[in-house]
Write an enzyme that holds these catalytic residues in place. Structure first.
Site, PDB file in Angstrom:
ATOM      1  N   ASN A   1       9.451  -0.041  13.108  1.00 18.71           N
ATOM      2  CA  ASN A   1       8.024  -0.206  13.174  1.00 18.71           C
ATOM      3  C   ASN A   1       7.475  -0.685  14.712  1.00 18.71           C
ATOM      4  O   ASN A   1       6.356  -1.045  14.520  1.00 18.71           O
ATOM      5  CB  ASN A   1       7.307  -1.027  12.081  1.00 18.71           C
ATOM      6  CG  ASN A   1       7.650  -0.349  10.860  1.00 18.71           C
ATOM      7  OD1 ASN A   1       7.343   0.553  10.331  1.00 18.71           O
ATOM      8  ND2 ASN A   1       8.283  -1.166   9.806  1.00 18.71           N
TER       9      ASN A   1
ATOM     10  N   GLU B   1      -4.671  -0.576  10.773  1.00 19.36           N
ATOM     11  CA  GLU B   1      -5.160  -2.076  11.235  1.00 19.36           C
ATOM     12  C   GLU B   1      -5.701  -2.078  12.670  1.00 19.36           C
ATOM     13  O   GLU B   1      -5.761  -1.141  13.233  1.00 19.36           O
ATOM     14  CB  GLU B   1      -3.785  -2.848  11.047  1.00 19.36           C
ATOM     15  CG  GLU B   1      -2.869  -2.496  12.381  1.00 19.36           C
ATOM     16  CD  GLU B   1      -1.705  -3.507  12.380  1.00 19.36           C
ATOM     17  OE1 GLU B   1      -1.363  -4.445  11.917  1.00 19.36           O
ATOM     18  OE2 GLU B   1      -0.753  -3.389  13.416  1.00 19.36           O
TER      19      GLU B   1
ATOM     20  N   GLU C   1       0.805  -1.086   0.042  1.00 20.97           N
ATOM     21  CA  GLU C   1      -0.017  -0.057   0.092  1.00 20.97           C
ATOM     22  C   GLU C   1       0.875   1.327  -0.072  1.00 20.97           C
ATOM     23  O   GLU C   1       2.127   1.311   0.117  1.00 20.97           O
ATOM     24  CB  GLU C   1      -1.189  -0.005   1.254  1.00 20.97           C
ATOM     25  CG  GLU C   1      -0.432  -0.084   2.559  1.00 20.97           C
ATOM     26  CD  GLU C   1      -1.262  -0.052   3.753  1.00 20.97           C
ATOM     27  OE1 GLU C   1      -2.215  -0.789   3.547  1.00 20.97           O
ATOM     28  OE2 GLU C   1      -0.918   0.282   4.961  1.00 20.97           O
TER      29      GLU C   1
ATOM     30  N   ARG D   1      -6.652  -7.342  20.475  1.00 20.27           N
ATOM     31  CA  ARG D   1      -6.126  -7.958  21.694  1.00 20.27           C
ATOM     32  C   ARG D   1      -5.913  -6.861  22.549  1.00 20.27           C
ATOM     33  O   ARG D   1      -6.050  -5.730  22.086  1.00 20.27           O
ATOM     34  CB  ARG D   1      -4.679  -9.062  21.217  1.00 20.27           C
ATOM     35  CG  ARG D   1      -3.895  -7.956  20.666  1.00 20.27           C
ATOM     36  CD  ARG D   1      -2.474  -8.549  20.639  1.00 20.27           C
ATOM     37  NE  ARG D   1      -1.730  -8.075  19.478  1.00 20.27           N
ATOM     38  CZ  ARG D   1      -0.954  -6.802  19.736  1.00 20.27           C
ATOM     39  NH1 ARG D   1      -1.138  -6.115  20.442  1.00 20.27           N
ATOM     40  NH2 ARG D   1      -0.230  -6.421  18.492  1.00 20.27           N
TER      41      ARG D   1
END
Length: 720
Positions: free
Chosen positions: A287, A340, A252, A344
Site C-alpha cells: 500500500n 481518503e 470497507e 498535506r
C-alpha cells in the site's frame, strides 16, 4: 529620509533573496543536497518579490521534503529554521537552513514528534510560520491549534479540515455530504478481531482493514478469508498504534484490481479552490507507492473533469485552504470512489508541478499568509508527461523491498541529464538508519510525452550511482521496461501479477547475455592491459610488445558460463561469443563510476561496482547488479576441479529479513509449531512484518527479546 516600513520590508526581502541565491550558488556553505534545477518549470504564477510574505519559517520535518521547502522559501527571500534529532545534526537539511535547533534523540517520538520542543524552537527562533512537510506532525490537528493559540501561522489547512479528513469515518461522511462517490463499507469502529470477522462476513470478502487515523500505507491490510481478517486486524491495529497513536480500525469493501488515481487540489482562505489534474499511483507495494506518473494514461477528459469537480466540492465542503490531495480508486469502467484526503503536501507532488508549472510550496506559503489564489481553473493545463521513481534504501528481492541500512559510501545523482529532477535529503556519507523512512531520493523525469518520460527515467536510473546500501533501482528500472507498464495496463495488483514469485532481478534475453558477456570480457582485458603498462622510470620498451592481441576467456554470470574470444585492435575489442561478434569501443575508463560503453554503435551505461584480483567483476547492467567472474580458459578448467562449499540448511532457522525492532514473540523453547505459524513480529520504519516458521517442528531456542534491536540475517528463532 527613512523609507516607509512596507518599502523597507520589500527591499529587505528582495535583497535577501538575491543574496541567498548568489550565496548558495557559489557553494559558500558547501551544500551537497541535490538542487533539482526546477525553477524554470514554475511558469504559472511565479514568485513575486513585491508580495508580502513571512520573514522566517520553521520546517518541522527532515530529509528531502525539508530541503524542498527550504529551496522555495529561499527564492521567496524567507529565512528558514531546521529542526533535527541528534543523529541528524549534520544532515543536509540542517546545513541548508539559516538556523537549526536540536529537538531530541534519534527516535522520532523523542524528536520530530515532540510537539513541546518544536513549539519551544519556534518561540526561541521567532519563526512566524511552520511548514510541516509530510508525515510526523503534518496532519496533527492539536499541533495546528497550538500554533494558532500562539499566533503562529500553519502552512497547511485548518485544524477542522485536518480533523474531518484525518478520521476515515468522518471523512467518508463529509465526502457523501459533498456528493462524492464513496466505497460501500461499515459506518463505525471495529471493536476487536471477532467483530472484524463478523462485519467482513456481512460486507462480503475481500475487505480492506485500515486504521481510522491512517495514511501512507500504514495500518492497512486486505483480507480474503476469516483467518486473514483476524491476522489483518491485529497487525493493522499494532501499526496504527505505533504510527499514529490511534488504534481505531474501520472496514470497507475492497475494490479488486483497481487503479489508484489522486487529484491535487489547491484552495485559499477566501473560498477559492481549483484542481491541478491527476496523478497515477497504482504501482504499489504494501500500500505504499513505488512509481507515480502524471497525467494518467487511463483517464479521458470527461473522467478527469468529473473527478476534479468532486475533489474541489469536497475541498469546499470542509473549507480547505492549502495544497491537498483527494485519492480515488478507479475500476476498469472508469467508475471512481473516494478513498481518503491527504491534508498535506504529497510525496509525489513534483510530477504535478512539472505538468502544470505550479510551485505548490510557494502556493502553500501564499495561502498561509492570507493571499487569494491568482490561479483559476482555466490556467491549469497539461504540458508533457512526468514520472517519479521513488528510490529507497530497500532490498527489492525481499518482498519487493525490505529496508536496508548503511552509509552512502558513494552517491552521485544523474543531474547531468536534461529534464531530470532529484529531490533528496542525503549526500555522500549520509547514514540510512532504522529510525526514519528509508527514502533516498525522488527521481522525477519529464518528457514531451509518456514514451520520452519513460526513456529519460531509464537513462537516469542507469546513471544513478548509490553505494553502501542496498537500493530498489533494479526493480524501478525493470518496471519501466516491462510490457504491461509500457502499454499502461496497470493496477494496484501490478507487482504480484507481473512478479508472482517476487522480483528476481533483470531477466536477460539472449542478446543481452551476449552484450553483458562482451562488456565483462572487455573490462577484463582492459584491466589486464592496464596492469601490464608501466609509466615513469619503470617504463621499458617491452611494454607494448608483451601485450597479447587475443584472449580466450570464460565469462561467468547469472548461472551462465560463456566462452568468448577477444581480439584487440587499436580502438576496440572484437568479442566473439558462440559465433556472434560484438564490437566494444576501447574508449572507457575503469576508474570512473559510470562506464559509457559503446556496443556495436549503441551507447549503454553500466556501473563497475567492484573489480577483483581473481577475475571477480561486480557490474550493474540494466539496473541489476551482476556478480560475475572472468577467467582465461585454463584457469576456468582448474576452477572446475575445486569442490563447492556445501549450503547450510536454514529451514530450521527464522532470520530477520531486515534491521529492525522485535515487536512481539509468539513462541518459547519447547513449543511445537506448525509450518506457516507466526513466531515473531519485526518492526522497521513503523511497518509490522510477521515472521513465520518455514517448517513444522519444536522450538529449540529464542535468541531475542521483545524491544531488542536486531540486524539483517540475525537468527531469531531456532527449531530442532
Amino acid at each position: 529620509m527613512a523609507l516607509p516600513v512596507l518599502i523597507q520590508g520589500y527591499y529587505s526581502r528582495l535583497f535577501r533573496a538575491a543574496l541567498l541565491h548568489s550565496y548558495y550558488r557559489q557553494g559558500c556553505r558547501n551544500i551537497s543536497a541535490s538542487c533539482p534545477r526546477s525553477c524554470d518549470i514554475y511558469t504559472a504564477d511565479p514568485i513575486d518579490p513585491a508580495e508580502a510574505t513571512f520573514d522566517k519559517i520553521l520546517i518541522a520535518n527532515r530529509g528531502e521534503i525539508a530541503c524542498r521547502v527550504m529551496r522555495t522559501a529561499r527564492k521567496m527571500g524567507i529565512r528558514t529554521v531546521a529542526i533535527h534529532s541528534d543523529v541528524d545534526s549534520n544532515a543536509p537539511h540542517v546545513k541548508l537552513a539559516d538556523e537549526a535547533v536540536c529537538v531530541g534523540t534519534a527516535q522520532a517520538r523523542d524528536s520530530y514528534l515532540r510537539m513541546d520542543r518544536i513549539i519551544q524552537a519556534i518561540q526561541d527562533t521567532g519563526a512566524q510560520a511552520v511548514h510541516p512537510g509530510y508525515g510526523f506532525l503534518s496532519e496533527n490537528a492539536g499541533f495546528v491549534q497550538h500554533l494558532e493559540s500562539l499566533g503562529v501561522a500553519f502552512i497547511g489547512p485548518s485544524a477542522a479540515a485536518i480533523t474531518g479528513m484525518g478520521d476515515k469515518l468522518e471523512s467518508k461522511r463529509l465526502a457523501m455530504a459533498a456528493q462524492v462517490n464513496t466505497i460501500p463499507g461499515f459506518d463505525g469502529i471495529v471493536k476487536d478481531a471477532d467483530d472484524c470477522v463478523g462485519i467482513a462476513g456481512q460486507i462480503g470478502y475481500p475487505v480492506m482493514i485500515k486504521a481510522s487515523a491512517g495514511g501512507g500505507g500504514k495500518g492497512m491490510r486486505v483480507a480474503w478469508t476469516e483467518a486473514e481478517a483476524r491476522e489483518g486486524f491485529r497487525l493493522a491495529q499494532q501499526e496504527a498504534a505505533s504510527s499514529f497513536g490511534d488504534d481505531r480500525i474501520l472496514l470497507e469493501k475492497f475494490v479488486d484490481n483497481p487503479r489508484h488515481i489522486e487529484i491535487q487540489v489547491l484552495g485559499d482562505k477566501h473560498g477559492n479552490a481549483i484542481y491541478l489534474n491527476e496523478r497515477e499511483c497504482s504501482i504499489q507495494r504494501r500500500n505504499q507507492k513505488v512509481i507515480e506518473e502524471a497525467p494518467s494514461v487511463f483517464l479521458d477528459e470527461t473522467t478527469r473533469a468529473a473527478m476534479g469537480v468532486q475533489a474541489v466540492a469536497l475541498a469546499r465542503q470542509i473549507g480547505y485552504s492549502s495544497a491537498g490531495t483527494v485519492e480515488f480508486l478507479v475500476d476498469s469502467k472508469r467508475n471512481f470512489y473516494f478513498l481518503e484526503m491527504n491534508t498535506r503536501l504529497q510525496v509525489e507532488h513534483p510530477i504535478t508541478e512539472y505538468i502544470t508549472g505550479v510551485d505548490l510550496v510557494h502556493q502553500m506559503i501564499r495561502v498561509a499568509k492570507g493571499h487569494t489564489l491568482k490561479l483559476s481553473q482555466s490556467d491549469i493545463g497539461i504540458r508533457g508527461w512526468a514520472i517519479e521513481s521513488r528510490v529507497y534504501a530497500e532490498d527489492p528481492f525481499k518482498n519487493f523491498g525490505l529496508p536496508s541500512i548503511g552509509r552512502l559510501s558513494k552517491y552521485q545523482e544523474p543531474l547531468h541529464l536534461p529534464n531530470v529532477r532529484c529531490d533528496s535529503g542525503v549526500e555522500e556519507g549520509s547514514d540510512i538508519s532504522i529510525y526514519y523512512d528509508p527514502m533516498i531520493c525522488k527521481l522525477v523525469c519529464h518528457g514531451q510525452d509518456r514514451k520520452e518520460a519513460i526513456e529519460r527515467s531509464i537513462k537516469a536510473l542507469d546513471a544513478y550511482v548509490i553505494r553502501g546500501v542496498t537500493h530498489n533501482i533494479p526493480l524501478l528500472r525493470d518496471i519501466l521496461t516491462e510490457s504491461k507498464f509500457i502499454s499502461g495496463d496497470i493496477s494496484t495488483n501490478y507487482l504480484p501479477e507481473v512478479y508472482p514469485d517476487g522480483f528476481k532481478g533483470k531477466q536477460l534475453s539472449h542478446r543481452e547475455q551476449v552484450e553483458l558477456g562482451a562488456v565483462l570480457a572487455s573490462i577484463h582485458v582492459k584491466d589486464s592491459e592496464r596492469s601490464r603498462c608501466f609509466t615513469g622510470p619503470h617504463q621499458t620498451t617491452s611494454n607494448t610488445t608483451t601485450v597479447p592481441s587475443t584472449y580466450s576467456l570464460v565469462a561467468m554470470f547469472a548461472d551462465l558460463e560463456i566462452p568468448c574470444t577477444v581480439t584487440c585492435s587499436p580502438s576496440s575489442y572484437q568479442v566473439n561469443i558462440d559465433g556472434e561478434t560484438v564490437t566494444v569501443d576501447k574508449n572507457f575508463n575503469l576508474a570512473t563510476s559510470l562506464i559509457e560503453a559503446n556496443i556495436d554503435g549503441s551507447q549503454e551505461t553500466v556501473q563497475l561496482i567492484n573489480l577483483g584480483a581473481a577475475g571477480e567483476i561486480r557490474i550493474r547492467y540494466k539496473g541489476t547488479a551482476f556478480q560475475s567472474r572472468v577467467l582465461n580458459d585454463s584457469s576456468h578448467r582448474l576452477l572446475s576441479l575445486i569442490p563447492e562449499k556445501p549450503k547450510i540448511d536454514q529451514s530450521k532457522q527464522v532470520l530477520s529479513p531486515m534491521p529492525g525492532l522485535v515487536k512481539s514473540i509468539a513462541c518459547k523453547p519447547g513449543d511445537m509449531v506448525a509450518e506457516g505459524q507466526e513466531l515473531c513480529v519485526i518492526e522497521a520504519m513503523k511497518m509490522q512484518n510477521s515472521l513465520a516458521a518455514a517448517a513444522s517442528g519444536k522450538v529449540k531456542a529464542v535468541n531475542v527479546k521483545e524491544g531488542e534491536t536486531v540486524e539483517e540475517e540475525q537468527v531469531l528463532v531456532e527449531l530442532e
